[in-house]
Design a protein around this motif. Sequence first.
Motif, PDB file in Angstrom:
ATOM      1  N   GLY A 108       0.745  -1.179   0.104  1.00  0.00           N
ATOM      2  CA  GLY A 108       0.031  -0.013   0.158  1.00  0.00           C
ATOM      3  C   GLY A 108       0.970   1.301   0.124  1.00  0.00           C
ATOM      4  O   GLY A 108       2.115   1.201  -0.007  1.00  0.00           O
ATOM      5  N   GLU A 109       0.209   2.312   0.310  1.00  0.00           N
ATOM      6  CA  GLU A 109       0.703   3.672   0.021  1.00  0.00           C
ATOM      7  C   GLU A 109       1.177   4.367   1.295  1.00  0.00           C
ATOM      8  O   GLU A 109       1.713   5.243   1.371  1.00  0.00           O
ATOM      9  CB  GLU A 109      -0.433   4.698  -0.438  1.00  0.00           C
ATOM     10  CG  GLU A 109      -0.696   4.468  -1.855  1.00  0.00           C
ATOM     11  CD  GLU A 109       0.552   4.801  -2.855  1.00  0.00           C
ATOM     12  OE1 GLU A 109       0.872   6.211  -2.884  1.00  0.00           O
ATOM     13  OE2 GLU A 109       0.978   4.055  -3.450  1.00  0.00           O
ATOM     14  N   GLN A 110       1.237   3.393   2.489  1.00  0.00           N
ATOM     15  CA  GLN A 110       1.584   3.996   3.710  1.00  0.00           C
ATOM     16  C   GLN A 110       3.169   4.484   3.587  1.00  0.00           C
ATOM     17  O   GLN A 110       4.035   4.073   2.985  1.00  0.00           O
ATOM     18  CB  GLN A 110       1.498   2.927   4.641  1.00  0.00           C
ATOM     19  CG  GLN A 110       0.317   2.450   5.171  1.00  0.00           C
ATOM     20  CD  GLN A 110      -0.167   1.272   4.284  1.00  0.00           C
ATOM     21  OE1 GLN A 110       0.402   0.537   3.427  1.00  0.00           O
ATOM     22  NE2 GLN A 110      -1.607   0.686   4.372  1.00  0.00           N
ATOM     23  N   MET A 111       3.386   5.480   4.537  1.00  0.00           N
ATOM     24  CA  MET A 111       4.783   6.022   4.677  1.00  0.00           C
ATOM     25  C   MET A 111       5.010   6.494   3.273  1.00  0.00           C
ATOM     26  O   MET A 111       6.318   6.400   2.846  1.00  0.00           O
ATOM     27  CB  MET A 111       5.732   5.180   5.270  1.00  0.00           C
ATOM     28  CG  MET A 111       5.435   4.638   6.677  1.00  0.00           C
ATOM     29  SD  MET A 111       6.410   5.364   7.985  1.00  0.00           S
ATOM     30  CE  MET A 111       5.963   6.990   7.924  1.00  0.00           C
ATOM     31  N   GLY A 112       4.094   7.156   2.513  1.00  0.00           N
ATOM     32  CA  GLY A 112       4.546   7.716   0.999  1.00  0.00           C
ATOM     33  C   GLY A 112       4.835   6.469   0.231  1.00  0.00           C
ATOM     34  O   GLY A 112       5.629   6.738  -0.683  1.00  0.00           O
ATOM     35  N   GLY A 113       4.551   5.217   0.544  1.00  0.00           N
ATOM     36  CA  GLY A 113       4.836   4.226  -0.403  1.00  0.00           C
ATOM     37  C   GLY A 113       6.167   3.754   0.065  1.00  0.00           C
ATOM     38  O   GLY A 113       6.753   2.588  -0.635  1.00  0.00           O
ATOM     39  N   LYS A 114       6.831   4.205   0.867  1.00  0.00           N
ATOM     40  CA  LYS A 114       8.173   3.578   1.093  1.00  0.00           C
ATOM     41  C   LYS A 114       8.273   2.640   2.174  1.00  0.00           C
ATOM     42  O   LYS A 114       9.436   2.032   2.273  1.00  0.00           O
ATOM     43  CB  LYS A 114       9.169   4.728   1.737  1.00  0.00           C
ATOM     44  CG  LYS A 114       9.174   6.144   0.880  1.00  0.00           C
ATOM     45  CD  LYS A 114      10.001   7.189   1.602  1.00  0.00           C
ATOM     46  CE  LYS A 114       9.782   8.367   0.688  1.00  0.00           C
ATOM     47  NZ  LYS A 114       9.739   9.664   1.594  1.00  0.00           N
TER      48      LYS A 114
END
Length: 390
Positions: A230-236
Amino acid sequence: MRVYLDNNATTKIDPLVKVKMQPFFEELYGNPNSLHAYGMEVRPHLNEALGAVYDALNIPDEDDVLITSCATESNNSVLKGVFFKHILTNPDKNHIVTTAVEHPSVLETLLFLEEHGVRVTFVDVDENGGVSAQAVKDAVTDQTILISMMWANNETGMIFPVAEVAKFAREKGILFHTDAVQAIGKLPVDLKKVRVDYLTLSAHKFHGPKGIGALYVRKGCELPNLFHGGEQMGGKRAGTLNVPYIVGMGLAIRQAVNHVEVMNTQVRALRDELEDALAKIPDTFIVGPRHMRTPNTILLSIRGVEGEAMLWDLNRAGIAASTGSACASESLHANPVMSAIGQDPELAHTAIRLSLSRFTTLEEVEYTIEVFTKAVERLRSISSTYGYKG
Ligand code: PLP
């Protein structure tokens, strides 16, 4: 009486942190990535916690802090990230320098990377368990891409020359990572003063919850994502954010940094009192000059007394200590740092680590001195049959 002197393995939750976390297990349980009120209402708390990490370590706004599940994940992310981003694409720069006494989450990862063509130099420690900046500099070659050196050692408490090596790495264009797990809350850690590229931390070492940590990443030193999703932490770093624990880590790091002074006065004084008393026991060897150690740690060895036997006696009296890294404590073993110091093989089997916290009391220290001294007498009288000469 119960006395907990294994704070380098883990610490008790600060009662204020526990209170702060509670609502996030109850009414504030939304997923911060959701677009409804449940999700939106937790976001400011996440931002506050992340802000606390930035403040605590004086992190420049442009740099990144990735939330991880623990220090082990942070260390793996840096080492494997550097492998994917730099070494795979440029095998001429395939050399990593580290120390022989890093935590297994660094050492084992590097042994794994060696199987994939990475060359690693493990710089030895000196007779005090210290690492000389010069020895690290001397290990560097034209092929070195990364230096990974802990800020303070978990077994001995010895503080490593991070500022000097970080500066050297920067001048040479080499990436620099530090595992600061044992430094935070015990020493000032200011990332505007000490310019590292990556820094690892873990909340349960400073009275936060277990299973939550962070990785600091300097702007320009971004690493590939190891957790795709997913996109959590800006995808990082994909994966639903563990909100209660992140909030807990935020307050815990704030509290830890506010107590650095207490650690270096009150806790240091208690540690010194304990150490002075134990040093009077004949044939006792204490690792490292104490002004070069974190203020809460003693690693000592008592000739003729098996570390595990001592732990057992202490445990029966309600005192928790350790023979070394908790990650290796399931089997009888020689203390790895004592072995690395390489003075006398017997010392490695007689190592005991005592690590205090800001919750340790004078009464607990006095009780420990009494129990410890009696236990040494008892164990020596038993082991004299097997050759201890006193
Ligand atoms: N690095 C150091 C120096 C440690 O002392 C520890 C814990 O013992 C770790 C890393 C691993 O921490 P975690 O339990 O958060 O993975």
